[in-house]
Design a protein around this motif. Structure first.
Motif, PDB file in Angstrom:
ATOM      1  N   ASN A 251     -17.412  65.656  46.117  1.00 38.66           N
ATOM      2  CA  ASN A 251     -16.545  65.333  44.986  1.00 38.66           C
ATOM      3  C   ASN A 251     -17.306  64.547  43.925  1.00 38.66           C
ATOM      4  OD1 ASN A 251     -14.266  63.242  43.774  1.00 38.66           O
ATOM      5  ND2 ASN A 251     -13.465  65.296  44.146  1.00 38.66           N
ATOM      6  N   PHE A 252     -18.185  63.636  44.342  1.00 37.36           N
ATOM      7  CA  PHE A 252     -19.002  62.881  43.386  1.00 37.36           C
ATOM      8  C   PHE A 252     -19.900  63.822  42.577  1.00 37.36           C
ATOM      9  CE2 PHE A 252     -18.815  59.034  46.429  1.00 37.36           C
ATOM     10  CZ  PHE A 252     -17.621  58.639  45.861  1.00 37.36           C
ATOM     11  N   ILE A 253     -20.512  64.780  43.270  1.00 35.16           N
ATOM     12  CA  ILE A 253     -21.386  65.729  42.567  1.00 35.16           C
ATOM     13  C   ILE A 253     -20.574  66.582  41.602  1.00 35.16           C
ATOM     14  CG2 ILE A 253     -23.031  67.620  42.847  1.00 35.16           C
ATOM     15  CD1 ILE A 253     -23.621  66.556  45.650  1.00 35.16           C
ATOM     16  N   SER A 254     -19.391  66.982  42.016  1.00 30.89           N
ATOM     17  CA  SER A 254     -18.540  67.794  41.135  1.00 30.89           C
ATOM     18  C   SER A 254     -18.137  67.028  39.886  1.00 30.89           C
ATOM     19  CB  SER A 254     -17.300  68.281  41.896  1.00 30.89           C
ATOM     20  OG  SER A 254     -16.455  67.203  42.237  1.00 30.89           O
ATOM     21  N   GLN A 255     -17.990  65.714  39.998  1.00 32.17           N
ATOM     22  CA  GLN A 255     -17.687  64.902  38.819  1.00 32.17           C
ATOM     23  C   GLN A 255     -18.850  64.936  37.833  1.00 32.17           C
ATOM     24  OE1 GLN A 255     -16.435  60.943  39.935  1.00 32.17           O
ATOM     25  NE2 GLN A 255     -14.927  61.705  41.380  1.00 32.17           N
ATOM     26  N   GLU A 256     -20.089  64.875  38.348  1.00 26.50           N
ATOM     27  CA  GLU A 256     -21.265  64.959  37.471  1.00 26.50           C
ATOM     28  C   GLU A 256     -21.344  66.336  36.818  1.00 26.50           C
ATOM     29  OE1 GLU A 256     -23.227  62.455  36.678  1.00 26.50           O
ATOM     30  OE2 GLU A 256     -21.939  61.182  37.925  1.00 26.50           O
TER      31      GLU A 256
END
Length: 295
Positions: A251-256
């Motif tokens: 989810n953190f990577i998808s935010q980036e």
């Protein structure tokens, strides 16, 4: 390998005259939330069961249900107070004889059983027998194992979906790069016209010229965003293929990824690229939604 937070497993184990059926069901939850439905005689084992569920299932809303059935002879919890009932029977018969009455033995016994303290109630055994607890543990562990297998199977489906979504975003990024080569000449023409107007102006201001030039360069150049987006997409797939993959990290990577897509959309100032951006956002929302179901 990814594991979904949605799972189900059940198991039945029989031993020493006891049949134990355990069911474990898990659903989405931001944290680990455990609810146990267990028989009263195993209430002192709830903490141990919770520790087992925590260690094996890690995250999600977990519900454990236990059902016990005795398959051997069971001693009743209520017994007849035979000495007292016998005394009641003798007294009732003597009373009937004294009154010159004849009462059938069955009715005499029925009357005796209705008298005070005719029954003895044994306290329920609230402590689990060692062999019973071993059977319960075996059933629970097998149910957890099957639930975990269900989660892994569902996680494999999610992993395939993630790869599909990332591939679509990558394809749209290629389309953006191709359109960007056609967009740049148009941007260059607009910049040239703006510069020409400044040079032809009698009130030409060198400082303003440099500010306009910097403004256009920064506003329309999306080279860095394209590179970063490509790197984020690659990193997402790399993490997906490792044991470190989990819902929070993905989810953190998808935010980036979302930040770079939004920046491309705002800086491109191109209708075609905007359509590609919308399509990328659509796939990214699917990714974010699915990461909420990953442990």
């Amino acid at each position: 390998m990814l594991k979904s937070m949605t799972g189900f497993g059940n198991a039945t184990v029989e031993a020493d005259g006891l049949s134990v059926t355990a069911e474990v069901k898990t659903l989405n939850s931001k944290f680990l939330d455990i609810y146990c439905r267990i028989p009263r005689q195993f209430s002192d084992k709830e903490i141990e069961l919770r520790a087992l569920l925590t260690h094996q299932l890690e995250r999600g809303k977990v519900e454990l249900s236990l059902n016990l059935i005795r398959t051997n002879a069971i001693r009743p919890g209520v017994t007849i107070n035979r000495p007292l009932v016998a005394a009641y029977v003798n007294d009732l018969k003597e009373t009937a004889n004294t009154m010159l009455m004849s009462i059938p033995d069955g009715e005499v016994l029925q009357l005796a059983l209705q008298q005070p303290n005719a029954y003895l109630t044994e306290p329920a055994d609230t402590t689990a027998d060692t062999s019973d607890w071993t059977t319960v543990q075996a059933a629970v562990q097998e149910a957890i194992r099957r639930c975990d297998a269900f989660r892994r199977q569902d996680g494999a489906v999610l992993e395939s979906k993630f790869q599909e979504y990332i591939q679509i975003i990558s394809d749209r990024l290629v389309d953006v790069e191709e359109q960007d080569t056609r967009r740049i000449p148009a941007v260059r023409d607009r910049m040239r016209n703006s510069v020409k107007e400044l040079l032809d102006s009698e009130t030409f201001d060198q400082n303003r010229f440099e500010q306009e030039l910097v403004y256009y360069v920064e506003k329309f150049d999306i080279s860095e965003e394209k590179v970063r987006l490509k790197n984020h997409l690659t990193y997402f797939l790399e993490v997906l293929a490792t044991e470190e993959a989990n819902g929070k990290k993905l989810n953190f990577i998808s935010q980036e990824i979302g930040r770079e897509i939004n920046t491309i959309g705002s800086k491109a100032n191109d209708a075609v690229i905007q359509r590609y951006v919308v399509q990328m956002k659509d796939e990214l929302e699917k990714i974010k939604e699915q990461t909420m179901n990953v442990i």
